[in-house]
Design an enzyme around this catalytic site. Sequence first.
Site, PDB file in Angstrom:
ATOM      1  N   HIS A 145       4.744 -32.244   9.308  1.00  0.00           N
ATOM      2  CA  HIS A 145       4.318 -30.867   9.022  1.00  0.00           C
ATOM      3  C   HIS A 145       3.277 -30.848   7.899  1.00  0.00           C
ATOM      4  O   HIS A 145       2.382 -30.008   7.884  1.00  0.00           O
ATOM      5  CB  HIS A 145       5.523 -30.001   8.659  1.00  0.00           C
ATOM      6  CG  HIS A 145       6.561 -29.996   9.735  1.00  0.00           C
ATOM      7  ND1 HIS A 145       6.316 -29.483  10.979  1.00  0.00           N
ATOM      8  CD2 HIS A 145       7.828 -30.485   9.754  1.00  0.00           C
ATOM      9  CE1 HIS A 145       7.392 -29.639  11.735  1.00  0.00           C
ATOM     10  NE2 HIS A 145       8.321 -30.246  11.016  1.00  0.00           N
TER      11      HIS A 145
ATOM     12  N   ASP B 288       0.848  -1.197   0.000  1.00  0.00           N
ATOM     13  CA  ASP B 288       0.000   0.000   0.000  1.00  0.00           C
ATOM     14  C   ASP B 288       0.883   1.246   0.000  1.00  0.00           C
ATOM     15  O   ASP B 288       2.120   1.160  -0.159  1.00  0.00           O
ATOM     16  CB  ASP B 288      -1.024  -0.046   1.142  1.00  0.00           C
ATOM     17  CG  ASP B 288      -0.397   0.152   2.527  1.00  0.00           C
ATOM     18  OD1 ASP B 288       0.835   0.361   2.623  1.00  0.00           O
ATOM     19  OD2 ASP B 288      -1.155   0.099   3.515  1.00  0.00           O
TER      20      ASP B 288
ATOM     21  N   CYS C  17       2.778  -3.652   4.077  1.00  0.00           N
ATOM     22  CA  CYS C  17       1.975  -2.464   4.386  1.00  0.00           C
ATOM     23  C   CYS C  17       2.629  -1.806   5.599  1.00  0.00           C
ATOM     24  O   CYS C  17       3.829  -2.022   5.822  1.00  0.00           O
ATOM     25  CB  CYS C  17       0.492  -2.815   4.588  1.00  0.00           C
ATOM     26  SG  CYS C  17       0.105  -3.870   5.994  1.00  0.00           S
ATOM     27  N   GLY C  18       1.900  -1.033   6.370  1.00  0.00           N
ATOM     28  CA  GLY C  18       2.531  -0.365   7.509  1.00  0.00           C
ATOM     29  C   GLY C  18       3.058  -1.360   8.526  1.00  0.00           C
ATOM     30  O   GLY C  18       4.200  -1.275   8.986  1.00  0.00           O
ATOM     31  N   THR C  19       2.220  -2.324   8.880  1.00  0.00           N
ATOM     32  CA  THR C  19       2.596  -3.355   9.856  1.00  0.00           C
ATOM     33  C   THR C  19       2.771  -4.730   9.245  1.00  0.00           C
ATOM     34  O   THR C  19       3.308  -5.627   9.894  1.00  0.00           O
ATOM     35  CB  THR C  19       1.496  -3.487  10.931  1.00  0.00           C
ATOM     36  OG1 THR C  19       0.267  -3.829  10.254  1.00  0.00           O
ATOM     37  CG2 THR C  19       1.318  -2.198  11.713  1.00  0.00           C
TER      38      THR C  19
ATOM     39  N   HIS D 294       8.010 -25.473   8.302  1.00  0.00           N
ATOM     40  CA  HIS D 294       6.938 -26.183   9.014  1.00  0.00           C
ATOM     41  C   HIS D 294       5.546 -25.901   8.462  1.00  0.00           C
ATOM     42  O   HIS D 294       4.687 -26.782   8.499  1.00  0.00           O
ATOM     43  CB  HIS D 294       6.948 -25.824  10.499  1.00  0.00           C
ATOM     44  CG  HIS D 294       8.133 -26.358  11.241  1.00  0.00           C
ATOM     45  ND1 HIS D 294       8.237 -26.331  12.608  1.00  0.00           N
ATOM     46  CD2 HIS D 294       9.292 -26.931  10.796  1.00  0.00           C
ATOM     47  CE1 HIS D 294       9.396 -26.878  12.990  1.00  0.00           C
ATOM     48  NE2 HIS D 294      10.056 -27.231  11.899  1.00  0.00           N
TER      49      HIS D 294
ATOM     50  N   ARG E 182      -0.122 -31.440   9.317  1.00  0.00           N
ATOM     51  CA  ARG E 182      -0.677 -30.255   9.998  1.00  0.00           C
ATOM     52  C   ARG E 182      -1.114 -29.189   8.998  1.00  0.00           C
ATOM     53  O   ARG E 182      -2.146 -28.532   9.182  1.00  0.00           O
ATOM     54  CB  ARG E 182       0.354 -29.711  10.984  1.00  0.00           C
ATOM     55  CG  ARG E 182       0.604 -30.695  12.122  1.00  0.00           C
ATOM     56  CD  ARG E 182       1.897 -30.469  12.845  1.00  0.00           C
ATOM     57  NE  ARG E 182       2.136 -31.535  13.817  1.00  0.00           N
ATOM     58  CZ  ARG E 182       3.294 -31.713  14.449  1.00  0.00           C
ATOM     59  NH1 ARG E 182       4.309 -30.914  14.207  1.00  0.00           N
ATOM     60  NH2 ARG E 182       3.434 -32.694  15.316  1.00  0.00           N
TER      61      ARG E 182
HETATM   62  C1  RB5 Z   1      -2.188   2.304   6.631  1.00  0.00           C
HETATM   63  O1  RB5 Z   1      -2.137   3.485   7.356  1.00  0.00           O
HETATM   64  C2  RB5 Z   1      -2.025   1.110   7.568  1.00  0.00           C
HETATM   65  O2  RB5 Z   1      -3.181   0.932   8.310  1.00  0.00           O
HETATM   66  C3  RB5 Z   1      -1.685  -0.133   6.773  1.00  0.00           C
HETATM   67  O3  RB5 Z   1      -0.552   0.085   6.026  1.00  0.00           O
HETATM   68  C4  RB5 Z   1      -1.418  -1.383   7.578  1.00  0.00           C
HETATM   69  O4  RB5 Z   1      -0.503  -1.147   8.585  1.00  0.00           O
HETATM   70  C5  RB5 Z   1      -2.593  -2.121   8.057  1.00  0.00           C
HETATM   71  O5  RB5 Z   1      -2.518  -3.221   8.633  1.00  0.00           O
END
Ligand code: RB5
Length: 149
Positions: free
Chosen positions: A133, A8, A65-67, A98, A136
Site C-alpha cells: 500500500h 461550511d 459540507c453539504g455532501t 490502504h 501505491r
Molecule cells: C452548499 O450549498 C453546498 O454546495 C456545499 O455544502 C457542498 O455540498 C458542496 O460540495
Amino acid sequence: MKIGIGNDHSAVDMKNEVVDFLVEQGYEVVNYGTDSYESCNYPVYGEKVANAVAQGNVDLGILICGTGVGISLAANKVKGIRAVVCSEPYSARLSREHNNTNILAFGARVVGIELAKMIITEWLNAEFQGGRHQTRVDMIMDIEERKCK
Ligand code: RB5
C-alpha cells in the site's frame, strides 16, 4: 491527538456535534470552520484544514459540507493531502489502512450524526498497513511531484 475540523454553513450543527463527540473521546480539536449559517464558500475551509494538516499543526483533519464533495476536492489540491469523502464506515477504515488518508470528509446532508460517529470512529481507529500500500500511495504522491497537466 490533535484534529482540525472545518465546515461550511450547511454543516454548523453537525460540526458542533462532531466536536463534542471527539472531545468526549479525548481528542484535542481545532475549529477552522465557520460558526455562521450565512452562505459561504467551502473551498476556504477545505484549504484551511488541509494546510493545517500539511504543515503539521494538527495530526488529521475532518471536513464537512453539504455532501463532503466540494470541501474534499478543495483539500486535495493542497500538497501532501489525501482527503477521502465517505458515507459509510467500511471505506473510511480502508481509506486509512490502504490509502493513508489524512483528511476525512462527509456530507451533513447525506449522513446523520450517529452514522457520522461510526464513520469517524472507524477512520480514527484504523492504521495504515504500509507494504504494497505504501508503494501505491507513493505513486499517488509522485503524480503531485511531477505536476501532471
Ligand atoms: C452548499 O450549498 C453546498 O454546495 C456545499 O455544502 C457542498 O455540498 C458542496 O460540495
